[in-house]
Design an enzyme around this catalytic site. Structure first.
Site, PDB file in Angstrom:
ATOM      1  N   THR A  95      -1.386  -1.310  -3.346  1.00 13.90           N
ATOM      2  CA  THR A  95      -0.631  -0.786  -4.472  1.00 13.90           C
ATOM      3  C   THR A  95      -1.212  -1.426  -5.726  1.00 13.90           C
ATOM      4  O   THR A  95      -1.131  -2.642  -5.910  1.00 13.90           O
ATOM      5  CB  THR A  95       0.864  -1.110  -4.349  1.00 13.90           C
ATOM      6  N   LYS A 170       3.060   6.044  -5.738  1.00 12.51           N
ATOM      7  CA  LYS A 170       3.591   4.783  -5.214  1.00 12.51           C
ATOM      8  C   LYS A 170       4.483   4.108  -6.249  1.00 12.51           C
ATOM      9  O   LYS A 170       5.485   3.468  -5.893  1.00 12.51           O
ATOM     10  CB  LYS A 170       2.449   3.852  -4.812  1.00 12.51           C
ATOM     11  N   LYS A 238       4.811  -7.628  -8.794  1.00 14.44           N
ATOM     12  CA  LYS A 238       3.576  -7.013  -9.270  1.00 14.44           C
ATOM     13  C   LYS A 238       3.721  -5.497  -9.398  1.00 14.44           C
ATOM     14  O   LYS A 238       3.367  -4.899 -10.408  1.00 14.44           O
ATOM     15  CB  LYS A 238       2.434  -7.377  -8.324  1.00 14.44           C
TER      16      LYS A 238
END
Length: 293
Positions: A95, A170, A238
């Site tokens: 990701t 995502k 993150k």
């Protein structure tokens, strides 16, 4: 096929194993070499750089931690894109940032190769059970070539559009997860404070419209006080940071997502960044304040 896999951590090791057990010739690299030992014992070959992985492989998968790690394994001195030869397909399943996915795509094209961004959802359970959701960006024809391999890793596999589209999808997924994780946590806190049998409450509301993947998979871990990472707090922070950054570029505000990130930042600041995301409950449940069961 000759397949390379860069990054054999919590999820990557299981994913690489599925590709190996499907009969492919597998080459593996991880910064901590010992994390490849089980794969090597089962027939994989260790390579000491991402460049070496790419030179041995027709298709290279990567699953690392942060965008800076993605940049290093592709563009670094011994990066995969420095390998000799063309006609390769690079598939980053980390990701990461949509713009970086586009950068890798364009760099691969320049050396006569191809690239897909294919981040996944489903955590350690999905990786082990080959039931991941895989969201893919890049050229449709390249995606079609790789569908048989994606089917060894996941159950829901969908082409989303041009390079970077997998990463944007995502981000949408992580925005949704942020909401379900905070909702599940607050549900537990509320039910516990009200003196209810928390497990009974979960079984009841989980049978109705409040049911979520987070509740089904993470609430039982919380009740067992199991905070081992299926997905690290630090990696979720993150991801939410990327989602909020991309939202800012598009001129939209996501206050609920920002609120979730603030809670996870608080959790990390208390020393829990290497726990699983279900550790969010630790902001409320201290010693002596465990759930009623």
């Amino acid at each position: 096929m000759k397949i390379g896999f860069i990054g054999t951590g919590v999820m990557g090791a299981a994913m690489a194993q599925h590709l190996l057990f499907a009969g492919n010739e597998l080459y593996v690299y991880n910064r901590t070499k010992s994390k490849t030992d089980a794969l090597v014992a089962n027939g994989a070959t260790y390579c000491d750089t991402p460049k070496a992985i790419a030179e041995h492989s027709e298709i290279v998968f990567s699953m690392v931690g942060y965008p800076k790690d993605v940049r290093e394994i592709y563009f670094g001195e011994n990066g995969a894109l420095k390998a000799k030869g063309s006609g390769k397909i690079f598939v980053d399943m980390t990701t990461s940032e949509p713009d970086l996915a586009v950068e890798i795509y364009e760099a691969a094209k320049k050396i006569g190769s191809e690239s897909l961004d294919a981040p996944v959802s489903g955590g350690d359970i999905g990786a082990k059970n080959a039931s991941l959701t895989i969201m893919v960006g890049g050229d449709a024809a390249v995606y079609e070539q790789l569908v048989p391999l994606f089917e060894k890793l996941g159950k829901t596999i969908a082409y989303q559009g041009k390079a970077g589209s997998g990463q944007h999808t995502k981000m949408a997924n992580q925005i949704a997860i942020a909401g379900t994780m905070t909702a599940m946590t607050e549900l537990l806190v509320y039910a516990n404070q009200a003196g209810l049998d928390v497990e009974k409450v979960l079984n009841t509301v989980g049978g109705g419209s409040a049911a979520t993947w987070s509740m089904t998979n993470y609430a039982p871990r919380i009740l067992r006080e199991d905070f081992t990472p299926g997905f690290f707090v630090k990696h979720f922070i993150k991801d939410l940071g990327i989602a909020l950054g991309e939202s800012a570029k598009m001129g939209i505000s996501l206050p609920a997502t920002a609120g979730a990130k603030a809670l996870y930042d608080q959790l990390a600041n208390q020393g829990y960044e290497n726990d699983g995301t279900q550790a969010l409950i630790k902001l409320w449940w201290k010693d002596g304040h465990r759930p009623h069961q």
